[in-house]
Design an enzyme around this catalytic site. Structure first.
Site, PDB file in Angstrom:
ATOM      1  N   GLY A 195      -3.840  -7.537   7.841  1.00 47.84           N
ATOM      2  CA  GLY A 195      -5.326  -7.317   8.491  1.00 47.84           C
ATOM      3  C   GLY A 195      -6.033  -6.059   8.295  1.00 47.84           C
ATOM      4  N   THR A 196      -5.578  -5.271   7.239  1.00 50.68           N
ATOM      5  CA  THR A 196      -6.632  -4.020   7.116  1.00 50.68           C
ATOM      6  C   THR A 196      -6.082  -3.228   5.741  1.00 50.68           C
ATOM      7  OG1 THR A 196      -7.213  -2.073   8.259  1.00 50.68           O
ATOM      8  CG2 THR A 196      -5.012  -2.297   8.476  1.00 50.68           C
ATOM      9  N   THR A 197      -6.773  -2.244   5.359  1.00 47.92           N
ATOM     10  CA  THR A 197      -6.485  -1.635   4.287  1.00 47.92           C
ATOM     11  C   THR A 197      -7.070  -0.113   4.629  1.00 47.92           C
ATOM     12  OG1 THR A 197      -6.789  -3.097   2.546  1.00 47.92           O
ATOM     13  CG2 THR A 197      -6.812  -0.770   1.855  1.00 47.92           C
TER      14      THR A 197
END
EC number: 3.4.25.1
Length: 211
Positions: A17-19
């Site tokens: 869900g993210t970086t």
């Protein structure tokens, strides 16, 4: 580290869900993150803020459970402000990171599902990476989240400790955008924070300005 059972599920929740990216150079620290929030394979929000500030010179990036991250963010602000009004005075960035590591370690059997980068400038630039078990490492550059393998490849190839803060900001931006191209859980755009001895500046970049 071998991850089994519930630990594997927790690790997957944090990774998906993210970086986020952190870079430390002589002039300061860069914190960067994408803006997409995912619920499974559904894009829940296209404009989430994952770069937050404890003070004008201390910031964090967030990955993991939104509710847990909101709580941990409040904990970090309380740690800083409590120390500021006591005889001990303002706490250092290393001190904040260590205190948070203690909180996370104490709750590791019922953990907060978070991966946190803490970066900023006190008497020098500092950058710390903390996981949900309370493990803490100081880094020159680091990437977290589902797009981290792609982003880390860019950082490994191009990081130079002698680069300027502006060059580091450009590198962080390109690292996150590289992850956006390859990771379906990372998207929309990038927030880049440049933290230095006088405070911080924030830049925003988007794939599509209409989004």
């Amino acid at each position: 580290m071998v991850i089994m059972g519930n630990e594997l599920q927790l690790e997957n929740k944090i990774l998906k869900g993210t970086t986020t990216v952190g870079i430390r150079v002589n002039d300061g620290v860069i914190l960067a993150a994408d803006r997409r929030a995912s619920a499974g394979f559904f894009v829940a929000n296209k404009m989430v803020r994952k770069v937050l500030y404890i003070t004008d010179k201390i910031g964090i990036t967030t990955a993991g459970s939104v509710a847990d991250l909101q709580f941990i963010y409040d904990v970090l602000k309380n740690i800083y402000h409590y120390n500021s009004i006591t005889k001990y005075g303002p706490i250092s960035i290393k001190g904040i990171a260590t205190r948070l590591a203690n909180v996370l370690s104490a709750t590791k059997y019922f953990p907060y599902i978070v991966q946190i980068l803490i970066g900023g400038y006190d008497d020098q630039p500092r950058l710390f990476n903390l996981d949900y078990l309370g493990d803490i490492t100081e880094e020159n550059y680091v990437a977290t989240g589902s797009g981290s393998p792609v982003a880390m490849g860019v950082l490994e190839d191009e990081y130079n400790p002698k680069m300027t803060l502006d060059e580091a900001a450009d590198l962080a931006k390109r690292a996150v955008f590289s992850a956006i191209k390859r990771d379906s859980f990372t998207g929309t755009g990038v927030i880049v924070a440049k933290i230095h001895s006088k405070g911080h500046e924030e830049l925003e970049f988007y794939l599509n300005k209409k989004m």
